[in-house]
Design a protein around this motif. Sequence first.
Motif, mmCIF file in Angstrom:
data_model
loop_
_atom_site.group_PDB
_atom_site.id
_atom_site.type_symbol
_atom_site.label_atom_id
_atom_site.label_comp_id
_atom_site.label_asym_id
_atom_site.label_seq_id
_atom_site.Cartn_x
_atom_site.Cartn_y
_atom_site.Cartn_z
ATOM 1 N N LEU A 58 4.442 -5.518 -6.685
ATOM 2 C CA LEU A 58 5.453 -4.462 -6.725
ATOM 3 C C LEU A 58 6.008 -4.280 -8.139
ATOM 4 O O LEU A 58 6.284 -3.155 -8.564
ATOM 5 C CB LEU A 58 6.579 -4.784 -5.746
ATOM 6 N N LYS A 59 6.148 -5.370 -8.867
ATOM 7 C CA LYS A 59 6.620 -5.271 -10.256
ATOM 8 C C LYS A 59 5.650 -4.422 -11.075
ATOM 9 O O LYS A 59 6.072 -3.584 -11.886
ATOM 10 C CB LYS A 59 6.764 -6.656 -10.869
ATOM 11 N N ALA A 110 0.835 -1.211 0.000
ATOM 12 C CA ALA A 110 0.000 0.000 0.000
ATOM 13 C C ALA A 110 0.867 1.257 0.000
ATOM 14 O O ALA A 110 0.530 2.252 -0.660
ATOM 15 C CB ALA A 110 -0.930 -0.004 1.211
ATOM 16 N N ILE A 111 1.989 1.208 0.714
ATOM 17 C CA ILE A 111 2.912 2.350 0.732
ATOM 18 C C ILE A 111 3.446 2.611 -0.667
ATOM 19 O O ILE A 111 3.429 3.753 -1.159
ATOM 20 C CB ILE A 111 4.070 2.090 1.718
ATOM 21 N N VAL A 112 3.911 1.573 -1.327
ATOM 22 C CA VAL A 112 4.474 1.734 -2.672
ATOM 23 C C VAL A 112 3.405 2.198 -3.649
ATOM 24 O O VAL A 112 3.654 3.056 -4.520
ATOM 25 C CB VAL A 112 5.121 0.421 -3.158
ATOM 26 N N LYS A 132 1.903 7.223 -7.042
ATOM 27 C CA LYS A 132 1.022 8.293 -7.533
ATOM 28 C C LYS A 132 1.754 9.616 -7.703
ATOM 29 O O LYS A 132 1.263 10.517 -8.380
ATOM 30 C CB LYS A 132 -0.150 8.490 -6.566
ATOM 31 N N HIS A 133 2.939 9.725 -7.112
ATOM 32 C CA HIS A 133 3.621 11.022 -7.056
ATOM 33 C C HIS A 133 4.909 11.082 -7.872
ATOM 34 O O HIS A 133 5.582 12.113 -7.881
ATOM 35 C CB HIS A 133 3.921 11.373 -5.606
ATOM 36 N N THR A 134 5.273 9.997 -8.549
ATOM 37 C CA THR A 134 6.517 10.002 -9.327
ATOM 38 C C THR A 134 6.509 8.889 -10.364
ATOM 39 O O THR A 134 5.857 7.856 -10.173
ATOM 40 C CB THR A 134 7.745 9.822 -8.414
ATOM 41 N N PHE A 194 11.610 2.425 -8.846
ATOM 42 C CA PHE A 194 11.637 2.081 -7.424
ATOM 43 C C PHE A 194 12.491 0.826 -7.216
ATOM 44 O O PHE A 194 12.447 -0.125 -8.004
ATOM 45 C CB PHE A 194 10.236 1.778 -6.895
ATOM 46 N N ARG A 195 13.264 0.842 -6.141
ATOM 47 C CA ARG A 195 13.930 -0.351 -5.630
ATOM 48 C C ARG A 195 13.458 -0.544 -4.197
ATOM 49 O O ARG A 195 13.317 0.443 -3.467
ATOM 50 C CB ARG A 195 15.455 -0.188 -5.680
ATOM 51 N N ILE A 196 13.242 -1.759 -3.798
ATOM 52 C CA ILE A 196 12.689 -2.044 -2.472
ATOM 53 C C ILE A 196 13.733 -2.727 -1.606
ATOM 54 O O ILE A 196 14.364 -3.696 -2.018
ATOM 55 C CB ILE A 196 11.441 -2.944 -2.573
ATOM 56 N N ASP A 197 13.926 -2.210 -0.387
ATOM 57 C CA ASP A 197 14.844 -2.814 0.579
ATOM 58 C C ASP A 197 14.072 -3.098 1.861
ATOM 59 O O ASP A 197 13.705 -2.177 2.593
ATOM 60 C CB ASP A 197 16.010 -1.865 0.863
ATOM 61 N N ALA A 198 13.826 -4.379 2.117
ATOM 62 C CA ALA A 198 13.065 -4.765 3.309
ATOM 63 C C ALA A 198 13.957 -5.014 4.517
ATOM 64 O O ALA A 198 13.444 -5.246 5.616
ATOM 65 C CB ALA A 198 12.239 -6.020 3.021
#
Length: 337
Positions: free
Chosen positions: A194-195, A161-163, A168-170, A174-178
């Motif tokens: 996420l893809k 949900a965060i991603v 919506k703003h850019t 994106f790269r994701i680091d958990a």
Amino acid sequence: MQIRLKKYVLPLKHTFSISRESHDFQDTLIVSLIFNGKTGYGEATANPYYKITVESMMAEIKVIEDEINDFDFKTPEKFHHFLVEKELTHFAICALDLAAHDLYGKLLDKPLYEIWGTNTKNYPITNYTIGIASIEKMVRKMKETPWPIYKIKLGTEDDVAIVRELRKHTDAIFRIDANCAWTAQETVHNAPLLKALGVEFLEQPLKADDWEGMKKVMQDSVLPVIADESCIVETDVEKCALYYNGINIKLTKCGGLTPALRMIRKGKELGLKVMVGCMTESTVGISAIAQLVPQLDFVDMDGAMLLKEDIATGVTIKDDGTLRFPTLGGSGVNLIA
């Protein structure tokens, strides 16, 4: 050769949060090595995850301070071998090794990338890191620093949900680091979602030693996965090749530029994507990383960009992500504080 040690407390622009910790300041050790009228600078930041403090690094270096002062400096590689024999932690070795490389390049009056036979015509653009915060704060950070690639720190109950909201703003990559916060099942479930949101890869989704989980991820994830906490030293590269698509090398964790160069070569031999990451260093450490960029597929060297105040000049990152390399040899570093 003379050695000097100094602790700095670097204030951050924003509270920096990942899945396991938050902080507003970054403690860092700056090492100066002086020889034949030239001074080389190196850096290693403190890290609670690895139980490293500036004070602990200074204490172990001081034990061999006289031997360092008496060392017959010829090359960074010989100096690194000496440090390994003294059984210092990799963080302390990193600060000394970076200083030795900067010194060596200054003595030869050549930047390190030139000494290594690479050039800076083509190189990857660094990502800019957005730490965990409220969605409003994360959006505000992106708008404050418009950038072509963002690394998004996750590890919450609402990661997708965060991603989705940030997208919506850019239009940036994106790269994701958990940072070890997910399970294999979560990773495989989140990957296609996420893809679809423009994520390029996942960094260290599982705990560092969850190799069984990584087997499932490698079989079923639709996104490539990059090792970070699972890839600390040179001997980790070959194992990571069985469980990851790429590796993120941290100079502080592996012990500096000397082993990092070998890890880059090994990773490429094994068909891995190769990344070098930072640990919120000042321009001292970032300028050392920058010397490696022509050899890399990805780079995370935004540490100095996250600071309120820097302590050095060296390689600078322009607003479009391109780099300005100084004419000064080595890493091109000078302290200003």
